[in-house]
Design an enzyme around this catalytic site. Structure first.
Site, short mmCIF file in Angstrom:
data_model
loop_
_atom_site.label_atom_id
_atom_site.label_comp_id
_atom_site.label_asym_id
_atom_site.label_seq_id
_atom_site.Cartn_x
_atom_site.Cartn_y
_atom_site.Cartn_z
N LYS A 98 6.81 -32.23 29.81
CA LYS A 98 7.01 -33.30 30.79
C LYS A 98 6.64 -32.80 32.19
O LYS A 98 5.93 -33.48 32.94
CB LYS A 98 8.46 -33.80 30.75
CG LYS A 98 8.77 -34.62 29.50
CD LYS A 98 10.26 -34.92 29.30
CE LYS A 98 10.48 -35.66 27.98
NZ LYS A 98 11.89 -35.92 27.66
N GLN A 152 17.80 -34.27 29.68
CA GLN A 152 17.28 -34.11 28.32
C GLN A 152 18.43 -34.09 27.31
O GLN A 152 19.43 -33.40 27.49
CB GLN A 152 16.46 -32.81 28.23
CG GLN A 152 15.74 -32.60 26.90
CD GLN A 152 14.63 -33.62 26.63
OE1 GLN A 152 14.06 -34.20 27.55
NE2 GLN A 152 14.34 -33.85 25.36
N ASP A 190 14.41 -42.85 31.92
CA ASP A 190 14.53 -42.84 30.46
C ASP A 190 14.98 -44.21 29.93
O ASP A 190 14.89 -44.47 28.72
CB ASP A 190 15.59 -41.81 30.04
CG ASP A 190 14.99 -40.54 29.46
OD1 ASP A 190 13.87 -40.61 28.93
OD2 ASP A 190 15.66 -39.49 29.54
N1 GUN Z 1 15.63 -36.25 23.54
C1 GUN Z 1 14.76 -36.73 22.63
N2 GUN Z 1 14.00 -37.71 23.18
C2 GUN Z 1 14.39 -37.83 24.47
C3 GUN Z 1 13.97 -38.67 25.54
O1 GUN Z 1 13.08 -39.51 25.43
N3 GUN Z 1 14.63 -38.47 26.72
C4 GUN Z 1 15.62 -37.56 26.87
N4 GUN Z 1 16.21 -37.47 28.05
N5 GUN Z 1 16.04 -36.79 25.89
C5 GUN Z 1 15.42 -36.91 24.69
#
Ligand code: GUN
Length: 295
Positions: free
Chosen positions: A52, A96, A119
């Site tokens: 990311k 995350q 998100d």
């Molecule tokens: N863990 C797995 N997929 C995601 C996501 O799209 N965002 C976040 N913050 N954590 C994740």
């Protein structure tokens, strides 16, 4: 069979975003700034957050990685969330998931400012999504919608079967594809661990979205000819033949299912790269919204 090439489409989207960022820069405007909070050292999470941040650099965004130790307390994480909410330099951020067991995930998600929740996990944004209001869509379902749209997969009146009811993928996917408009207007069945005789349901599906996390769960005898299959599975399976010691396996038996499918996503190179591209798109939207408010 047509491959739904998430790697290629995500590159297209990132290039589109990079052009917009260049234009912002040339107008002397602030560029989008994404922050990512990572608690602990879960291997998969480290990889995702790393990608990311790297993708931010590629499109010209600013990025901040907030890496906190595994033993961070809930209060300490809440304090960090409050700090990010108040920081005018940060346009959007993510925490995350999964978080360490001693931290209440819902409590953290509720503390995130919905205007910075790129998100789309905050109940305000999730509710707005269900009500077909303007919001940040969760990145993985958003990426799947974008793939269906860019490959012009017909969804109106189709039988869609979603496998898995997670808050991150399955549940929002089922809502998005049942909404009015395109991609949407589908008849959606949300299946999960308590579903009985799932094969009978998947065999009736025009479109299957599998977000289960069980390698090669979906076999050819569970689908009909001409099906569209979207594989969200990304399970690490030990493999001594590769240097890193594991390979990434999807939920779908690709070799067999692809013979019957009209459209199918590969793993890797399908949904995964799309998730990151859509997170960037949400961050660009967060910046544009703030700019409109003069921030
Ligand atoms: N863990 C797995 N997929 C995601 C996501 O799209 N965002 C976040 N913050 N954590 C994740």
């Amino acid at each position: 069979m047509q491959l739904l090439d998430g790697k290629k489409v995500s590159e297209d989207i990132k290039n589109e975003i990079a052009v917009e960022v260049q234009q912002m820069k040339s107008r002397g405007e602030k560029v989008p700034h994404l922050a990512a909070v990572l608690v602990g050292s879960n291997g998969a999470s480290l990889t995702y957050v790393g990608s990311k941040v790297k993708s931010c650099e590629k499109v010209g965004f600013e990025s901040t990685l907030v890496a906190l130790p595994e033993d961070t307390t809930e209060d300490e994480l809440l304090a960090k969330v409050k700090e990010l909410n108040a920081d005018p330099a940060i346009d959007g951020y993510i925490v995350q998931l999964p978080l360490p067991k001693h931290i209440d995930e819902q409590k953290i998600l509720l503390a995130i400012d919905p205007d910075k929740d790129v998100d789309g996990f905050h109940p305000t944004n999730f509710g707005r999504m269900a009500l077909e209001m303007e919001t940040f869509l969760p990145a993985t379902p958003y990426g799947i919608m974008e793939l269906l749209e860019r490959y012009k997969v017909e969804t109106a009146g189709k039988n869609v079967v979603v496998i898995g009811r997670s808050h991150i993928v399955g549940r929002p996917m089922s809502i998005l594809l049942s909404r009015k408009g395109y991609p949407g207007d589908a008849t959606v069945t949300l299946t999960h661990s308590r579903t009985k005789n799932i094969e009978a349901i998947t065999r009736e599906a025009d479109i299957i979205i599998s977000a289960l996390g069980v390698p090669h769960f979906l076999k050819a005898d569970m689908v009909k000819e001409g099906v569209t299959v979207v594989d969200v599975g990304i399970t690490r399976v030990a493999d001594a033949n590769v240097p890193r010691g594991y390979v990434i396996a999807g939920d779908v038996d690709f070799d067999e299912v692809s013979k019957k499918a009209a459209f199918i996503t590969p793993v890797p190179g399908g949904v995964g790269p799309m998730t990151i591209a859509m997170l960037l798109k949400n961050t660009l939207l967060a910046r544009s919204r703030k700019a409109l408010k003069g921030e």
